[in-house]
Design an enzyme around this catalytic site. Structure first.
Site, PDB file in Angstrom:
ATOM      1  N   GLU A  85       0.997  -1.164  -0.047  1.00 36.46           N
ATOM      2  CA  GLU A  85       0.021   0.111   0.101  1.00 36.46           C
ATOM      3  C   GLU A  85       0.957   1.261   0.039  1.00 36.46           C
ATOM      4  OE1 GLU A  85      -2.207  -0.899   3.567  1.00 36.46           O
ATOM      5  OE2 GLU A  85      -3.459  -1.970   2.586  1.00 36.46           O
ATOM      6  N   GLU A 118      -6.294  -8.047  -0.467  1.00 39.83           N
ATOM      7  CA  GLU A 118      -6.877  -8.102   0.944  1.00 39.83           C
ATOM      8  C   GLU A 118      -8.265  -7.913   0.976  1.00 39.83           C
ATOM      9  OE1 GLU A 118      -4.716  -6.095   3.792  1.00 39.83           O
ATOM     10  OE2 GLU A 118      -2.763  -6.922   3.309  1.00 39.83           O
TER      11      GLU A 118
END
Length: 641
Positions: free
Chosen positions: A220, A289
């Site tokens: 991220e 995710e």
């Protein structure tokens, strides 16, 4: 969350990316020998999330036609892709787009849909790894993912540990060193870590006969994005060391250097993939995710999500041939000082349990989510799923009444030699651990003073202030001042500072030094001449305490102290949960192992104690209670989160 976890200096430092490990599933492959050892891994920095919104159903499935021409209708049978049966491995995990139908993943040239689940090996006792993996397999997943935590594998600069539960920090010392950038000092640390880690990964790669089919680069980084050269550097560093499997990230930055872009999400919207589709049309969709739960923070509520909504969302993924990874399949526990923290105007530590309301509970038990997903996966499988493993037995043991105690002040003689300094030194810069500083635990600052007034100190994260042995107040990020009464004689000013977990998301990670940062003053006059004690509470510390003179526990004691008792587990120890409802705030150690933090503000009310960590019959229990003594330590066969 990630959080976690976690780091001696920074949680995000579980860097390198994700290892997807294809699983050998009877549901998606032929039967295989149960005694096979399932290896798994994934290198990737856990980052906490900013909110906990329960996943919801897809509002308008028809709108997905923008991205998916037609839903899948056939059953899956990937028996020919079972790793043990694949003798000739030359292609690995790839992507394919023919212009007809959806872009899709391929494994060894065959169409492959990823049903992934996350398990963090360092949050699970090694003795239970096999059990958790077999339960993942029996549920119907075909891939497992994990983090590889840099901070745990390199606890001190240059000392690497890949043993025991880690079988597979000093970076905050320099304020000029810029984390997650191509800053020279940071890159040098990354290079040394990669030099030790990547050679362990190379033989585990799919094309080397191992189970690793993909590696995620960082994590991220788009939410951080301070250096455009940083991600390409990591990409090249992995290739240069021999990573040949599919590389991916969990943000669009991957498009800058031709690796697969994926996304993370909590719920599926009609426009979920619109931005990704604009820049990556010819690649299959992968939800790196899919958050099926959330982590808890001290003083907050316990988060739960609806199993029916999870089931519906996953069915939509499969229907439209979207590969996904469930975060978490099994969350486990932030044992010891492993927990991370969040910062949104206020520092908040993550609780010890990383149950996450996941598919398996913290202790590895089945949930409604598990059985709903198992039924769903079974309906898409061309062959039966394997039998579900038996539950790990639980027990409630007789209460533990601590009989002996040691005040913190009596323990100082059993600590390592204290640091003597003109000014306070923050935790990371203490000249200990071969120059690596202190990562976790507490630090005690001591100074003789002869007058009172307004005390000012920047303490992170929470500090108890004492005159001699009497607590006079608390310091934290929001309270940096305290009144010290006038003194008739000189007394010891003692400031006990606890690291409650490092933030591992956003640029805040750059400012996560713990202990006292800066000077300490009374009435604007700086204090000088400190004695500084490091309280890391390692196993060796408790071994030294065996030679200390423990006293009988009084009816009541205020102030930080260690309390010792015996847990009698019988001849065959089982998992249990410790309840400390009569205690206030501290840590529990079983046979020298740190189970983690307890705190009466909740939400967590019990600590998970794995039966694998108990000895037959007698087990030493030591509590480090920071505030006031309690009574019994109860145990139960059910958690209270």
């Amino acid at each position: 969350m990630r959080s976690s976890p976690l780091s001696p200096c920074l949680s995000w430092k579980r860097m390198v990316g994700i290892f997807f490990l294809p699983f050998i599933l009877s549901g998606f492959g032929p039967r295989f020998k149960q005694e096979e050892n399932h290896v798994f891994g994934k290198v990737h920095p856990p980052q906490p999330r900013v909110s906990a919104v329960p996943p919801s159903s897809l509002p308008n499935p028809i709108s997905l036609s923008t991205f998916f021409p037609s839903p899948a209708s056939s059953r899956f049978n990937w028996s020919h892709l079972t790793p043990l049966e694949l003798k000739n491995r030359s292609v690995g995990l790839g992507t394919e787009s023919t212009g007809q139908g959806n872009p899709h993943f391929t494994l060894e040239g065959h169409k492959f849909l990823i049903f992934g689940g996350s398990i963090h090996y360092f949050r699970v006792p090694r003795e239970y790894w096999r059990d958790r993996l077999l339960k993942l397999k029996a549920c119907g997943f075909n891939t497992v993912t994990t983090y590889v935590p840099w901070n745990l594998h390199e606890p001190e600069r240059g000392r690497f540990d890949f043993s025991g539960n880690l079988d597979l920090d000093w970076l905050l010392q320099d304020p000029q060193l810029l984390l997650r950038t191509t800053n020279k000092g940071f890159i040098e640390a990354v290079e040394k870590y990669f030099d030790h880690l990547i050679p362990r990964v190379i033989p585990l790669q799919y094309r080397q006969g191992g189970p690793v089919i993909a590696v995620q680069v960082e994590n991220e980084y788009g939410s951080f994005n301070k250096d455009k050269k940083y991600m390409p550097y990591l990409h090249k560093a992995m290739l240069r060391r021999g990573i040949v499997e599919l590389l991916l990230t969990s943000d669009g930055l991957s498009l800058l250097y031709a690796v697969l872009a994926t996304i993370n999400l909590q719920k599926l919207h009609w426009n979920t993939f619109s931005q990704l589709h604009k820049v990556q049309r010819d690649k299959p969709l992968l939800i790196m995710e899919y958050w099926v739960g959330w982590f808890d923070r001290w003083g907050d509520k316990h988060h739960v999500t609806d199993a029916k909504e999870i089931e519906h969302t996953v069915s939509e993924f499969i229907k439209y041939e979207i590969s996904f990874n469930v975060y978490m399949f099994h969350g486990g526990t932030n044992f010891g000082f492993l927990n991370g923290a969040t910062y949104f105007g206020k520092h908040a530590g993550v609780v010890t349990s990383y149950d996450y309301d996941a598919v398996l509970t913290e202790a590895g038990d089945y949930t409604e989510k598990y059985f709903k997903l198992q039924k769903l996966f079974g309906s898409f499988s061309a062959i039966p799923l394997p039998r579900v493993p038996k539950l790990t037995p639980k027990a409630a043991y007789p209460p533990v009444r601590p009989s002996l105690y040691l005040r913190l002040w009596d323990v100082l003689a059993y600590l390592n030699e204290p640091v003597r300094s003109h000014q306070p030194i923050n935790m990371e810069n203490l000249p200990i651990n071969n120059g690596s500083g202190q990562s976790y635990g507490l630090v005690l600052y001591e100074k003789s003073i002869c007058s009172g007034g307004r005390l000012c100190a920047h303490a992170h994260d929470m500090a108890q202030v004492f005159l001699d042995e009497t607590m006079i107040g608390i310091l934290n990020e929001n309270n940096q001042n305290l009144h010290i009464p006038e003194l008739r004689v000189c007394r010891y000013l003692r400031i006990l500072v606890e690291n409650q977990g490092r933030v591992n998301f956003s640029w805040q990670i750059q400012n996560e030094q713990k202990g006292i940062t800066g000077s300490v003053s009374i009435n604007n006059s700086s204090l000088e001449g400190f004695t500084i004690y490091s309280l890391e509470m390692k196993m060796s510390f408790f071994e030294r305490l065996r030679s200390a003179i423990w006293r009988p526990v009084p009816d009541s004691h205020q102030g930080p102290a260690f309390y010792r008792g015996t847990l009698r587990a019988g001849p065959s120890p089982k998992d249990t949960f410790l309840s400390l409802l009569n205690w206030n705030y501290g840590f529990v150690f079983i046979n020298g192992r740190n189970l983690g933090r307890y705190w009466n503000i909740g939400p967590q009310k019990t600590l998970y104690l794995p039966g694998a960590w108990l000895h037959p019959e007698d087990n030493e229990v030591i509590l480090f209670e920071k505030m006031m003594s309690g009574s019994d330590i109860e145990s139960t066969d059910k958690p209270m989160l």
